[in-house]
Design a protein around this motif. Structure first.
Motif, short mmCIF file in Angstrom:
data_model
loop_
_atom_site.label_atom_id
_atom_site.label_comp_id
_atom_site.label_asym_id
_atom_site.label_seq_id
_atom_site.Cartn_x
_atom_site.Cartn_y
_atom_site.Cartn_z
N THR A 236 0.91 -1.20 -0.04
CA THR A 236 -0.08 0.06 -0.01
C THR A 236 0.87 1.16 0.15
O THR A 236 0.51 2.19 -0.99
CB THR A 236 -0.76 0.04 1.25
OG1 THR A 236 -1.66 -1.21 1.32
CG2 THR A 236 -1.88 1.16 1.20
N ALA A 237 1.84 1.36 0.87
CA ALA A 237 2.77 2.34 0.73
C ALA A 237 3.48 2.62 -0.59
O ALA A 237 3.51 3.86 -1.13
CB ALA A 237 3.94 2.30 1.70
N GLU A 238 3.73 1.62 -1.29
CA GLU A 238 4.09 1.69 -2.57
C GLU A 238 3.48 2.18 -3.68
O GLU A 238 3.78 3.08 -4.51
CB GLU A 238 4.82 0.34 -3.11
CG GLU A 238 6.19 -0.22 -2.67
CD GLU A 238 6.50 -1.71 -2.95
OE1 GLU A 238 7.36 -2.10 -2.32
OE2 GLU A 238 6.02 -2.08 -3.79
N ARG A 239 2.25 1.39 -3.62
CA ARG A 239 1.06 1.65 -4.76
C ARG A 239 0.31 2.80 -4.44
O ARG A 239 -0.53 3.39 -5.54
CB ARG A 239 0.40 0.45 -5.00
CG ARG A 239 1.35 -0.79 -5.18
CD ARG A 239 1.93 -1.11 -6.46
NE ARG A 239 0.53 -0.95 -7.73
CZ ARG A 239 0.14 -1.73 -7.97
NH1 ARG A 239 0.21 -3.16 -7.91
NH2 ARG A 239 -0.96 -1.46 -9.02
N LEU A 240 -0.16 3.09 -3.33
CA LEU A 240 -1.42 3.85 -2.88
C LEU A 240 -0.85 4.91 -1.70
O LEU A 240 -1.32 5.07 -0.59
CB LEU A 240 -2.44 3.06 -2.23
CG LEU A 240 -3.15 2.03 -3.00
CD1 LEU A 240 -3.70 0.92 -2.67
CD2 LEU A 240 -3.80 2.63 -4.58
#
Ligand code: PLP
Length: 389
Positions: free
Chosen positions: A311-315
């Motif tokens: 989530t940190a990477e993509r969103l």
């Protein structure tokens, strides 16, 4: 380097708990990240319920004796006990969490006569707050909020706290807070709704006095399944329930005029047991058979870490509101976003089920009994699809 779907598949192949998913009936295509609200049905439940329907038909009134229906409250209590660090005779399955909170809060306050205050966190689950407000009104006590500056002191009768916060998933220091309450001469009541079956719980090691919890979240007992109550053995004979129904009567079938509390935990029972819900719960608990809770927690942490990382990477537009340290949070992650409700509705259309907590929080639970690493990967993918729109 970022994680690929092939990495998630490899983690599932190496997962020693992967086979436990077969104990559940999770619909094909659904990624169910809401087991922290309502667990899905373990396969054993349908079989137990249809067996019960046949027994009921065959035995009718005799079932209370031949089917052991009357003993379910303590028998299932004994099955929940090892999940919460209690002895079998310290747990009873009965009523709802809120009703058990009421009974135990009143009983506890009456065990500390002359003390004027009950303390709770304002961030606790609303029903805990409402019950505490009602109990204080009933008994003429003052309610103080620990997270709004109230301090445990010599006027404190009872401290009430959730073990895992229902919004953020933050794990409270059960041992430390119980010790602080006891040092001040107060009693301590824990709400285990979001921790039992999710993280290792040890009420005995913490020296807890009272606890309550529901069985429909991580214990998968079914919608509205009965709740449980814990009282440390040494306190049980002092407990006087304010709801003195015949379920808690010493010799119930003597039909005598005056209430006489049954020994042990039975005194907290109010009525006849809701047998159908009990049968469902007892069967559901077999999903925990043979499982090491520490191992289960290890997997849950790994799933949460994977979700948080992806989530940190993509969103990056989603703000994590749960503790960043996985050891400090239960098996759920909360994210804030102004359009949280809409995002959840859209991603549900793609088969990913999480839940919304106003004003702008999405909550995702990672129940390690049936969630796979690949589910976590696909859930983030689908969230990314929705967010890109
Ligand atoms: C932390 C907590 N406490 C209490 C309750 C209330 O449970 P019940 O509906 O069994 O009274 C819930 C319900 O979700 C909860 O999450």
């Amino acid at each position: 380097m970022s994680i690929t779907r092939a990495d998630a598949e490899r983690l599932d192949r190496e997962d020693p708990l992967a086979g436990l998913r077969d104990r559940f009936a999770v619909p094909e295509g659904i990624i169910y990240l809401d087991g922290n609200s309502l667990g899905p049905p373990p396969i054993a439940v349908a079989e137990a319920l249809s067996g019960f329907a046949a027994d009921w038909r065959a035995d009718m009134i005799q079932g209370w004796a031949t089917g052991g229906w009357g003993a379910l409250v303590s028998r299932i209590g004994g099955r929940i006990a090892p999940l919460i660090g209690a002895a079998p005779d310290e747990v009873i399955v009965t009523d709802t969490t809120s009703t058990n909170l009421f009974k135990l809060m009143v009983a506890a306050c009456r065990m500390r006569p002359g003390r004027s205050t009950v303390l709770i966190e304002a961030a606790n689950f609303p029903s805990d707050l409402y019950i505490a407000q009602g109990v204080c009104e009933l008994l003429g006590l003052t309610l103080g909020y620990l997270d709004e500056g109230a301090v445990i002191g010599e006027d404190t009768a009872l401290v009430v706290h959730s073990h895992v916060d229902f919004r953020s998933g933050h794990i409270a220091d059960m041992t430390g807070l119980t010790r602080r309450a006891h040092e001040a001469g107060a009693l301590m009541l824990w709400d285990l709704c979001h921790s039992a079956g999710a993280i290792p719980v040890d009420l005995s090691a913490a020296g807890a006095d009272f606890a309550v919890g529901c069985s429909y979240k991580y214990l998968n007992g079914g919608p509205g399944a009965p709740a449980y109550a814990f009282v440390a053995r040494g306190l049980q004979e002092q407990v006087r329930s304010p709801i003195t129904g015949w379920g808690g009567q010493a010799n119930r079938f003597a039909m005598s005029r005056d209430f006489d509390p049954a020994p042990g935990m039975t005194r907290l029972q109010v009525s006849q047991a809701p047998v159908i819900g009990m049968v469902s719960l007892e069967a559901a608990l077999t999903a925990f058979d043979g499982i090491d809770l520490v191992e289960l927690r290890r997997k849950a942490v790994a799933l949460g870490v994977l979700f948080a990382k992806l989530t940190a990477e993509r969103l990056p537009e989603l703000t994590l509101v749960s503790p960043a340290d996985p050891r400090a949070r239960g098996n759920q992650l909360g994210y804030a976003h102004p359009k949280a409700e809409r995002i959840l509705a859209d991603v549900a259309g793609l088969g990913v089920i999480g839940d919304f907590r106003p004003p702008e929080m999405m909550r995702f639970g990672f129940a390690p009994l049936y969630i796979r690493h690949v589910d976590v990967y696909d859930a983030v993918e689908r969230l990314a699809t929705v967010m890109a729109d």
